[in-house]
Design an enzyme around this catalytic site. Structure first.
Site, PDB file in Angstrom:
ATOM      1  N   CYS A   1      -5.443  -3.344   2.396  1.00 43.42           N
ATOM      2  CA  CYS A   1      -5.187  -3.395   3.833  1.00 43.42           C
ATOM      3  C   CYS A   1      -6.438  -3.494   4.706  1.00 43.42           C
ATOM      4  CB  CYS A   1      -4.342  -2.196   4.247  1.00 43.42           C
ATOM      5  SG  CYS A   1      -3.508  -2.455   5.849  1.00 43.42           S
TER       6      CYS A   1
ATOM      7  N   TYR B   1     -17.160 -58.985  -4.420  1.00 44.92           N
ATOM      8  CA  TYR B   1     -18.575 -58.608  -4.396  1.00 44.92           C
ATOM      9  C   TYR B   1     -19.359 -59.635  -3.577  1.00 44.92           C
ATOM     10  CZ  TYR B   1     -22.992 -56.742  -6.137  1.00 44.92           C
ATOM     11  OH  TYR B   1     -24.246 -56.166  -6.236  1.00 44.92           O
TER      12      TYR B   1
ATOM     13  N   GLU C   1       0.837  -1.191   0.000  1.00 42.30           N
ATOM     14  CA  GLU C   1       0.000   0.000   0.000  1.00 42.30           C
ATOM     15  C   GLU C   1       0.885   1.258   0.000  1.00 42.30           C
ATOM     16  OE1 GLU C   1      -3.556   1.649   2.996  1.00 42.30           O
ATOM     17  OE2 GLU C   1      -2.185   0.071   3.634  1.00 42.30           O
TER      18      GLU C   1
ATOM     19  N   LYS D   1      -9.168   2.339  -1.998  1.00 39.24           N
ATOM     20  CA  LYS D   1      -9.432   1.690  -0.711  1.00 39.24           C
ATOM     21  C   LYS D   1     -10.795   2.127  -0.193  1.00 39.24           C
ATOM     22  CE  LYS D   1      -7.053   1.041   3.760  1.00 39.24           C
ATOM     23  NZ  LYS D   1      -5.795   1.368   4.484  1.00 39.24           N
TER      24      LYS D   1
ATOM     25  N   TYR E   1      -8.238   5.084  13.742  1.00 41.26           N
ATOM     26  CA  TYR E   1      -8.248   4.704  15.153  1.00 41.26           C
ATOM     27  C   TYR E   1      -6.849   4.247  15.527  1.00 41.26           C
ATOM     28  CZ  TYR E   1      -8.464   0.021  13.127  1.00 41.26           C
ATOM     29  OH  TYR E   1      -8.194  -1.110  12.393  1.00 41.26           O
TER      30      TYR E   1
ATOM     31  N   SER F   1       0.589  -2.803   7.157  1.00 40.45           N
ATOM     32  CA  SER F   1       0.157  -3.199   8.498  1.00 40.45           C
ATOM     33  C   SER F   1       1.373  -3.214   9.409  1.00 40.45           C
ATOM     34  CB  SER F   1      -0.491  -4.589   8.431  1.00 40.45           C
ATOM     35  OG  SER F   1      -0.889  -5.023   9.709  1.00 40.45           O
TER      36      SER F   1
ATOM     37  N   ASN G   1     -12.305 -65.874  -4.601  1.00 39.60           N
ATOM     38  CA  ASN G   1     -13.556 -65.294  -4.130  1.00 39.60           C
ATOM     39  C   ASN G   1     -14.408 -66.272  -3.349  1.00 39.60           C
ATOM     40  OD1 ASN G   1     -12.800 -62.919  -5.260  1.00 39.60           O
ATOM     41  ND2 ASN G   1     -14.241 -62.964  -6.969  1.00 39.60           N
TER      42      ASN G   1
ATOM     43  N   LEU H   1      -3.709 -55.229   8.181  1.00 39.27           N
ATOM     44  CA  LEU H   1      -3.890 -53.848   8.637  1.00 39.27           C
ATOM     45  C   LEU H   1      -5.358 -53.448   8.778  1.00 39.27           C
ATOM     46  CD1 LEU H   1      -1.225 -51.653   6.778  1.00 39.27           C
ATOM     47  CD2 LEU H   1      -1.586 -51.822   9.234  1.00 39.27           C
TER      48      LEU H   1
ATOM     49  N   GLY I   1      -5.283 -60.572  10.815  1.00 40.57           N
ATOM     50  CA  GLY I   1      -3.887 -60.265  11.107  1.00 40.57           C
ATOM     51  C   GLY I   1      -3.302 -59.240  10.160  1.00 40.57           C
TER      52      GLY I   1
ATOM     53  N   SER J   1     -22.801 -47.090 -12.970  1.00 38.83           N
ATOM     54  CA  SER J   1     -21.923 -48.262 -12.952  1.00 38.83           C
ATOM     55  C   SER J   1     -21.394 -48.625 -14.330  1.00 38.83           C
ATOM     56  CB  SER J   1     -22.674 -49.464 -12.364  1.00 38.83           C
ATOM     57  OG  SER J   1     -23.031 -49.217 -11.020  1.00 38.83           O
TER      58      SER J   1
ATOM     59  N   ARG K   1     -24.671 -46.887  15.730  1.00 40.78           N
ATOM     60  CA  ARG K   1     -25.283 -48.040  15.063  1.00 40.78           C
ATOM     61  C   ARG K   1     -25.520 -49.191  16.050  1.00 40.78           C
ATOM     62  NH1 ARG K   1     -26.136 -49.105   9.762  1.00 40.78           N
ATOM     63  NH2 ARG K   1     -26.487 -46.850   9.915  1.00 40.78           N
TER      64      ARG K   1
END
Length: 640
Positions: free
Chosen positions: A172, A474, A46, A117, A123, A199, A437, A356, A354, A625, A339
């Site tokens: 500003c 699935y 500014e 501006k 103030y 500022s 599967n 993750l 066993g 789909s 739930r």
């Protein structure tokens, strides 16, 4: 500029108060440096042509004339530069003889527009109303440096070659106001807000200023470049630290303080445009009209310097990562708690392999039981060894259930699967998809039936990454009564288990040790016979590294990036770990699988959303789909 990236900079020149000639030289020198570094949009502080701290000198014709002459010097010195630059200076409007604190947007020797501006602070240490009028409602034309120039707060500038790059300006204090002008500018299409600021620095102010900048960029879904006054301003009563920032959609990309010079990063305007397109609450302001000027830029590759996380679902900072892990555990457990309460379930049945995913599922279930003040024995952990199960995973599953206090059941499904294969004429030597599967579906049947026996619910273990790739059977592990991991990507699953392992290290060393060993175990469905007692089927050898797939998933689903851009970012973020051919191979695989496996996601079990990416057909992701991946795959052709 390609792929939506535009290189921007906040610049703080070293100035001398009221020495417009010196300041002009510093400014055009900084502009030339920005141009050398590929910057296309530059924001300066500014009133930087005069200095913000000129006081009553602002009312003097000599200073105002010096500022105009300084701007003319800059225009002439940068006539061949295409970097769009916002320069701060005082401008006297001929129509009312008032003085305005303005940003001059310049390029190639032309003043593209002036923005005054609006909010004038008067103030504390600020006395601007003593010299400057508010630009609120100003929409006029002034003569400056021999050019007829528009001066308006209702103005944006659009790039002809980059439609999503639209620039708006505020100055500003405008940002500190209850209704910053940038809100209207953004709603009118501006994707990049420039803030020319002066500022001053006081204790604690930098943190608040940072919150304002990042918060505004997030609320307005925009890029925000904040250029602050620095060295050279008068220190009679104040100190200016040159606190420059570049933010994008709530994230701070670059920051510099207590130094002059350039702060540079890249704004992704295509990303911002996608987010605005997605958000139905981001709408134009019906009560205000904005007009749009234009400018031109040469289209070229933008060299990236901004940080692109190689693991976008996982925070880089250790403290942030721990906080994220704790939050996700709470969200997922709260979903399951509700739930279990609603269904009056007596038990929670978890198939514990066993691996993750099932480990995380049982850990979340344990937290939910604690929330309900119920014993861990209400969790029925079922291990179901079959043809591919190794002693390592079986042992870890048993140890984990014991340390958590679950009710453990071991059911060998080998004979049941063999009978089923005999019934359908499936050879035990044929290790096709049916061989795999058949085991997965038998396991799900066992879990469902145990849940019926005990009045319980089957807790799903599949994670978000597997759902994206369709790496589930699935009506097998694809199905459950509540899928606690459905919103958690594989890279984050690993960190969650690690977080719990570290957390339990002091109070239960054995639990921590078994979790550590599970973390070291290769990811595998264990559906093919083991070789010499070791896992023979490694998921990432078949579908690709989850590190890559989670990177693809995030940028494709969260930001809608096109394939070439995803590929470019993957090379940028992960090119040190994977070569070009490897990244391209698995990216193509991701698109093929993501499209072809949508039918599995179209009928997902309920499960909690925990992050910004989710695939529930009832929530975030709606896709037919039978959609075809051809357009996406075609874009990747020729990139080898």
């Amino acid at each position: 500029m390609r792929d939506g990236f535009i290189k921007v900079a906040a610049g703080t020149p070293k100035i001398k108060v009221a020495d417009c000639r010196y300041n002009a030289e510093q400014i055009f020198t900084l502009m030339r440096e920005a141009d050398k570094q590929g910057v296309k949009v530059l924001c300066l502080p500014e009133l930087c042509l005069t200095g913000y701290t000129c006081g009553d000198l602002f009312l003097h014709d000599t200073l105002l004339k010096g500022a105009e002459e300084g701007l003319q010097t800059i225009l002439e010195a940068t006539r061949n530069l295409e970097v769009v630059t916002a320069v701060g200076l005082p401008v006297r409007a001929q129509y009312d003889n008032k003085l305005y604190n303005c940003a001059a947007l310049i390029q190639k020797g032309e003043i593209l527009g002036l923005v005054p501006k609006i909010h004038i602070p008067n103030y504390g240490e600020f006395y601007e109303a003593r010299w400057f009028a508010s630009g609120a409602g100003v929409d006029t034309t002034v003569t400056l440096c021999g050019q007829q120039v528009s001066m308006s707060t209702n103005e944006t500038l659009a790039c002809q070659e980059m439609p999503n790059l639209i620039i708006g300006v505020e100055i500003c204090e405008d940002l500190w106001a209850p209704e910053p002008p940038s809100a209207g500018l953004a709603r009118s299409g501006a994707t990049l807000i420039l803030n020319l600021s002066a500022s001053n620095e006081t204790v604690g102010k930098a943190s608040y200023r940072r919150q304002l900048v990042t918060g505004q960029s997030g609320r307005q879904v925009c890029g925000y470049v904040y250029a602050d006054a620095g060295e050279g301003e008068s220190t009679t009563d104040l100190v200016f630290a040159g606190h420059n920032m570049i933010a994008e959609n709530g994230a701070l990309l670059a920051e510099r303080r207590f130094a002059n010079g350039l702060t540079i990063s890249e704004i992704d305007v295509d990303r911002l445009a996608y987010e605005r397109r997605r958000m139905t609450s981001f709408t134009p302001d019906p009560d205000k009209e904005y007009w749009r000027g234009q400018f031109s830029l040469t289209v070229e590759e933008t060299r990236l310097t901004r940080f692109v996380s190689p693991s976008p679902f996982v925070p880089q900072d250790e403290g942030d990562r721990a906080e994220r892990c704790n939050e996700i555990l709470c969200i997922a457990a709260l979903g399951l708690k509700k739930r279990l309460e609603h269904t009056h379930a007596k038990t929670a049945v978890v198939g514990l392999s066993g691996g993750l995913d099932s480990t995380l599922a049982v850990l979340i279930t344990a937290v939910a039981m604690q929330m309900l003040d119920r014993p861990a024995s209400d969790i029925i952990a079922v291990t179901m060894p079959c043809f591919g199960t190794t002693d390592r995973t079986k042992s870890n599953a048993v140890l984990l259930a014991e340390r958590l206090g679950c009710t453990l059941r071991t059911i060998d499904i080998g004979n049941a699967v063999k009978v089923h294969f005999k019934d359908i004429g499936q050879s035990m030597e044929d290790h096709s998809v049916t061989f795999e599967n058949g085991q997965a579906r038998e396991r799900t049947q066992v879990l469902m039936d145990i849940a019926n026996q005990t009045g319980g619910l089957v807790i799903g273990t599949g994670d978000l990454s597997e759902l994206a790739l369709g790496w589930c059977t699935y009506n097998g592990d694809h199905m459950s009564n509540y899928a606690v991991n459905a919103g958690i990507p594989k890279t984050l699953v690993r960190h969650l288990v690690s977080f719990i392992s570290d957390d339990k290290a002091q109070e239960d060393r054995q639990l921590s040790d078994v979790l550590s060993d599970i973390l070291d175990t290769p990811v595998s469905p264990e559906l093919l016979p083991a070789i010499e007692g070791k896992i023979s089927q490694k998921t990432e050898d078949l579908v690709g590294p989850y590190e890559l797939h989670d990177f693809f998933l995030y940028h494709i689903l969260r930001w809608g990036f096109p394939p070439k851009k995803v590929f470019r970012l993957a090379l940028y973020a992960l090119g040190g770990q994977y070569d070009r051919a490897t990244i391209l191979k698995w990216l193509k695989n991701f698109y093929r699988r993501f499209f072809s496996q949508q039918f599995k996601r179209s009928c997902l079990s309920d499960g909690p959303k925990v992050g910004s990416v989710a695939l529930s057909p009832r929530g975030d992701w709606r896709m037919p789909s039978d959609a075809v991946a051809a357009l996406w795959l075609d874009e990747l052709e020729g990139l080898e």
